[in-house]
Design a protein around this motif. Structure first.
Motif, PDB file in Angstrom:
ATOM      1  N   GLY A  77      -0.620   7.229   2.938  1.00  0.00           N
ATOM      2  CA  GLY A  77      -1.539   8.621   2.677  1.00  0.00           C
ATOM      3  C   GLY A  77      -0.726   9.680   3.510  1.00  0.00           C
ATOM      4  O   GLY A  77      -0.067   9.357   4.368  1.00  0.00           O
ATOM      5  N   GLY A 105      -7.558   4.542  -5.883  1.00  0.00           N
ATOM      6  CA  GLY A 105      -8.570   4.348  -4.489  1.00  0.00           C
ATOM      7  C   GLY A 105      -8.034   4.031  -3.207  1.00  0.00           C
ATOM      8  O   GLY A 105      -6.903   3.634  -3.071  1.00  0.00           O
ATOM      9  N   ALA A 106      -8.952   4.374  -2.359  1.00  0.00           N
ATOM     10  CA  ALA A 106      -8.253   4.522  -0.912  1.00  0.00           C
ATOM     11  C   ALA A 106      -7.897   3.011  -0.388  1.00  0.00           C
ATOM     12  O   ALA A 106      -7.205   2.753   0.358  1.00  0.00           O
ATOM     13  CB  ALA A 106      -9.514   4.886  -0.081  1.00  0.00           C
ATOM     14  N   GLU A 126      -5.298   9.078  -4.160  1.00  0.00           N
ATOM     15  CA  GLU A 126      -6.371   8.111  -4.350  1.00  0.00           C
ATOM     16  C   GLU A 126      -6.527   7.928  -5.814  1.00  0.00           C
ATOM     17  O   GLU A 126      -6.587   6.930  -6.321  1.00  0.00           O
ATOM     18  CB  GLU A 126      -7.684   8.766  -3.782  1.00  0.00           C
ATOM     19  CG  GLU A 126      -7.834   8.363  -2.212  1.00  0.00           C
ATOM     20  CD  GLU A 126      -9.005   8.649  -1.395  1.00  0.00           C
ATOM     21  OE1 GLU A 126      -9.854   9.417  -2.364  1.00  0.00           O
ATOM     22  OE2 GLU A 126      -8.993   8.440  -0.213  1.00  0.00           O
ATOM     23  N   THR A 128      -3.801  13.067   0.087  1.00  0.00           N
ATOM     24  CA  THR A 128      -4.236  11.816   0.094  1.00  0.00           C
ATOM     25  C   THR A 128      -5.346  11.833  -0.755  1.00  0.00           C
ATOM     26  O   THR A 128      -5.508  10.823  -1.650  1.00  0.00           O
ATOM     27  CB  THR A 128      -5.142  11.730   1.675  1.00  0.00           C
ATOM     28  OG1 THR A 128      -4.005  11.878   2.462  1.00  0.00           O
ATOM     29  CG2 THR A 128      -5.868  10.493   1.648  1.00  0.00           C
ATOM     30  N   LYS A 129      -6.353  12.807  -1.076  1.00  0.00           N
ATOM     31  CA  LYS A 129      -7.172  12.872  -2.345  1.00  0.00           C
ATOM     32  C   LYS A 129      -6.460  12.804  -3.702  1.00  0.00           C
ATOM     33  O   LYS A 129      -7.089  12.121  -4.585  1.00  0.00           O
ATOM     34  CB  LYS A 129      -7.799  14.165  -2.262  1.00  0.00           C
ATOM     35  CG  LYS A 129      -9.083  14.137  -3.330  1.00  0.00           C
ATOM     36  CD  LYS A 129      -9.767  15.773  -3.070  1.00  0.00           C
ATOM     37  CE  LYS A 129     -11.046  15.879  -3.996  1.00  0.00           C
ATOM     38  NZ  LYS A 129     -11.831  16.869  -3.929  1.00  0.00           N
ATOM     39  N   LYS A 151       1.020  -1.225  -0.037  1.00  0.00           N
ATOM     40  CA  LYS A 151      -0.030  -0.042   0.134  1.00  0.00           C
ATOM     41  C   LYS A 151       0.838   1.412   0.074  1.00  0.00           C
ATOM     42  O   LYS A 151       2.114   1.318   0.452  1.00  0.00           O
ATOM     43  CB  LYS A 151      -0.866  -0.114   1.177  1.00  0.00           C
ATOM     44  CG  LYS A 151      -1.835  -1.097   1.217  1.00  0.00           C
ATOM     45  CD  LYS A 151      -2.855  -0.980   2.109  1.00  0.00           C
ATOM     46  CE  LYS A 151      -4.320  -1.740   2.105  1.00  0.00           C
ATOM     47  NZ  LYS A 151      -5.422  -1.571   3.041  1.00  0.00           N
ATOM     48  N   ASN A 165      -5.932   1.116  -1.740  1.00  0.00           N
ATOM     49  CA  ASN A 165      -4.370   0.878  -2.006  1.00  0.00           C
ATOM     50  C   ASN A 165      -3.704   1.855  -1.174  1.00  0.00           C
ATOM     51  O   ASN A 165      -2.604   2.243  -1.400  1.00  0.00           O
ATOM     52  CB  ASN A 165      -4.350   1.353  -3.398  1.00  0.00           C
ATOM     53  CG  ASN A 165      -4.886   0.060  -4.418  1.00  0.00           C
ATOM     54  OD1 ASN A 165      -5.002  -1.080  -4.173  1.00  0.00           O
ATOM     55  ND2 ASN A 165      -5.578   0.479  -5.303  1.00  0.00           N
ATOM     56  N   ILE A 166      -4.213   2.411  -0.067  1.00  0.00           N
ATOM     57  CA  ILE A 166      -3.622   3.442   0.541  1.00  0.00           C
ATOM     58  C   ILE A 166      -3.627   3.140   2.276  1.00  0.00           C
ATOM     59  O   ILE A 166      -4.761   2.749   2.823  1.00  0.00           O
ATOM     60  CB  ILE A 166      -4.046   4.884   0.375  1.00  0.00           C
ATOM     61  CG1 ILE A 166      -3.963   5.203  -1.101  1.00  0.00           C
ATOM     62  CG2 ILE A 166      -3.562   5.932   1.417  1.00  0.00           C
ATOM     63  CD1 ILE A 166      -4.847   6.699  -1.452  1.00  0.00           C
TER      64      ILE A 166
END
Length: 454
Positions: free
Chosen positions: A236, A447-448, A442, A438-439, A233, A450-451
Motif C-alpha cells: 500500500g 480490501g485492506a 483496496e 491505497t484507497k 499482500k 490484502n494490503i
C-alpha cells in the motif's frame, strides 16, 4: 479480457504421476509458442522446427527411443494467445511444452492450470545441472510462491542511460554511477544549467502505460526496499511508496523533468528522439533501448555516436543497502518462461525436451547472429564477450534484478501506481497521491486485509 478468463475458471490441472510412461520406447510431444514461420517471431519458430526438434529426435534415437515432436505455432497478440493457453489447460488438452509470459505464471498457477516442475517431473526437476548457471534472481521469472514452474530462456534489465557529452558540459563524470537517489537529483540539478536540456526522463503517468511501472515505479520501489507484492499482500501507500512518489515530486517539482511529455500519447517515443538528439541528460529504460531504439544502424531513433556518447548505470537504492534483499542497486526484468503441461502423457520426456531446449548448445543456436541476454551465465559469458553493454546487463544487472508478480490483479495495480505518479507530476503531494493509491488498491485487491503498509 484474458486475465478474467484465467482467473475465473479453476480446475485445470489434476494431480499427476511424474513417472507415467517414463520407460516408453516411443512417444509424441507437441511444442507451442507465440511464434510462426514467416510471421511473428519467425526466428524462434525456425529455431524450433529446424534445430530443436531434429536434434532432440536424433538424441532420443541414439538412446533407442523413437520420438515424434511437432510444433504448433501461433502468430497473434499476447492476449489471444494467453486465452488460448488458458482454455487448452482448463480442458486438460494443449501442447506438452509451451511458452508463457513470466507475468502469467502466478495467475495460471492459482487457476490450477500449471503445476510446479517437481509436481510434474518429480525430483529430477530440482537436480537439473542448468539451475547452477541461472542466477536465482532470474529463476524468479519462473517462480511463484517459492516454487519453480518452468525455465526462463532469456530476460532483460533496466538501467539509467546518460549522455556523456552533456555530463561533461555539466561537470559530471563520464563513469557516473549514483549510489543514492540524492545523487540522481544532484546530477539533474547540474544538467539543468546546460541550456536546452531536460535533465531527467523518468516515465510517469498512464499515457506511458507499463513503461511507467517497469522503468520507473517498480525499480524505485525495489530501491526503497519494497516490492509491489510480497508475502501474500500488495504494498500500500506507506513509507516506500511515499519515498518513490517523493522522488517523482523532486524531479517534476524542481523542473528537472518535462511534465507535458508524460501526458502525451506518444510521449515515450518523443523522449527517445529527444535523448538521441542530445536533449535529455538521464533516461531510465530497458536494455532494448540500446539495442533497438538508439542503435546507430537499425534503431528507431538512431544515434550515430551512441557507443561514444552514451553511458549507463544501475538504479541505486534510496541509500546504500536500503534496497530489497539488502542490495545497494536494483533493476526490473521480464521475459518468457517455458513450462510443461501438467496433463502431458509423457512428463519425463517433456522434461527432457524442456531441458534440451535450455541447454547451452540450444541457447547458442537460438542466439546465433543476434546476440541477446539468455538466462544462462555460462552461455552469456561466451556469446556476449564482444558486446560490452549486454555483458554489463548480464553480469551486473541480472544478479540484482526483480520481477513483477504474475497475478491477475497486477495490471490494475500497475495502472493505479501510474495514476499516483501522474498526480504527483500534476502537483499533488506524495502523501496525497499515496493515500489515493491505497484507497484504489483496496478496491482492486479485495480490501485492506490484502494490503501491507509498505
Amino acid at each position: 479480457m484474458a486475465g478474467a478468463a484465467v482467473a475465473g475458471c479453476g480446475g485445470g490441472s489434476s494431480s499427476t504421476d511424474p513417472d507415467r510412461n517414463a520407460k516408453a520406447k516411443s512417444f509424441t510431444l507437441v511444442i507451442t509458442r507465440n511464434a510462426i514461420e514467416g510471421g511473428k517471431n519467425t526466428e524462434e519458430a525456425e529455431w524450433i522446427t529446424k534445430t530443436v526438434i531434429p536434434r532432440f529426435v536424433e538424441a532420443q534415437k541414439a538412446k533407442g527411443v523413437t520420438a515424434k515432436v511437432t510444433f504448433r505455432g501461433y502468430g497473434v497478440d499476447d492476449e489471444p494467445y494467453k486465452t488460448k493457453m488458458a482454455l487448452d489447460l482448463k480442458s486438460r488438452s494443449g501442447a506438452d511444452v509451451f511458452d508463457m509470459d513470466g507475468i502469467w505464471v502466478g495467475e495460471f498457477s492459482q487457476a490450477g492450470y500449471i503445476a510446479p516442475l517437481t509436481n510434474v517431473a518429480g525430483a529430477r526437476a530440482d537436480t537439473w545441472d542448468g539451475w547452477a548457471h541461472i542466477p536465482r534472481s532470474v529463476q524468479g521469472l519462473a517462480t511463484f510462491d517459492g516454487k519453480r514452474y518452468g525455465i526462463p530462456a532469456s530476460t532483460d534489465g533496466r538501467v539509467l542511460y546518460f549522455n556523456k557529452r552533456l555530463f561533461a558540459r555539466a561537470g559530471l563524470p563520464a563513469n557516473w554511477q549514483p549510489k543514492s537517489w540524492d545523487e540522481i537529483i544532484a546530477a539533474g540539478q547540474a544538467l539543468k544549467k546546460v541550456p536546452g536540456v531536460t535533465p531527467i526522463q523518468l516515465n510517469a503517468g498512464t499515457a506511458m502505460g507499463e513503461a511507467t511501472s517497469m522503468q520507473g515505479v517498480l525499480p524505485l520501489l525495489a530501491g526503497a526496499g519494497a516490492e509491489v507484492y510480497a508475502n501474500g499482500k500488495w504494498t500500500g501507500g506507506g513509507t516506500a511508496v511515499k519515498e518513490v512518489l517523493g522522488l517523482y515530486s523532486k524531479i517534476y517539482g524542481q523542473g528537472l523533468g518535462d511534465p507535458k511529455l508524460q501526458q502525451e500519447a506518444k510521449g515515450r517515443d518523443k523522449s527517445f528522439a529527444a535523448f538521441a538528439a542530445g536533449k535529455i541528460g538521464i533516461l531510465a529504460e530497458g536494455d532494448y533501448f540500446w539495442r533497438d531504439v538508439i542503435n546507430p544502424k537499425t534503431g528507431i531513433a538512431k544515434m550515430a555516436d551512441r557507443d561514444q556518447a552514451v553511458g549507463y548505470a544501475m538504479f541505486p537504492a534510496i541509500t546504500p543497502g536500503r534496497a530489497i534483499r539488502g542490495q545497494s542497486f536494483v533493476s526490473m526484468s521480464g521475459g518468457a518462461v517455458t513450462v510443461i503441461n501438467p496433463n502431458t502423457k509423457y512428463p519425463q520426456q517433456a522434461f527432457e525436451l524442456l531441458t534440451f531446449m535450455n541447454s547451452p548448445e540450444m541457447h547458442k543456436a537460438r542466439t546465433a547472429g543476434t546476440p541477446e541476454i539468455t538466462s544462462r551465465t555460462d552461455v552469456n559469458t561466451e556469446i556476449l564477450k564482444g558486446d560490452a553493454f549486454l555483458s554489463y546487463i548480464a553480469e551486473k544487472v541480472l544478479p540484482i534484478t526483480a520481477y513483477r508478480p504474475g497475478l491477475a490483479a497486477y495490471p490494475q495495480v500497475s495502472t493505479a501506481l501510474q495514476e499516483a505518479t501522474a498526480s504527483v507530476v500534476s502537483g499533488k503531494t506524495p502523501d496525497e497521491a499515496a493515500a489515493q493509491y491505497t484507497k484504489k488498491l483496496e478496491g482492486i485487491v479485495g480490501g485492506a486485509a490484502n494490503i501491507s503498509t509498505g
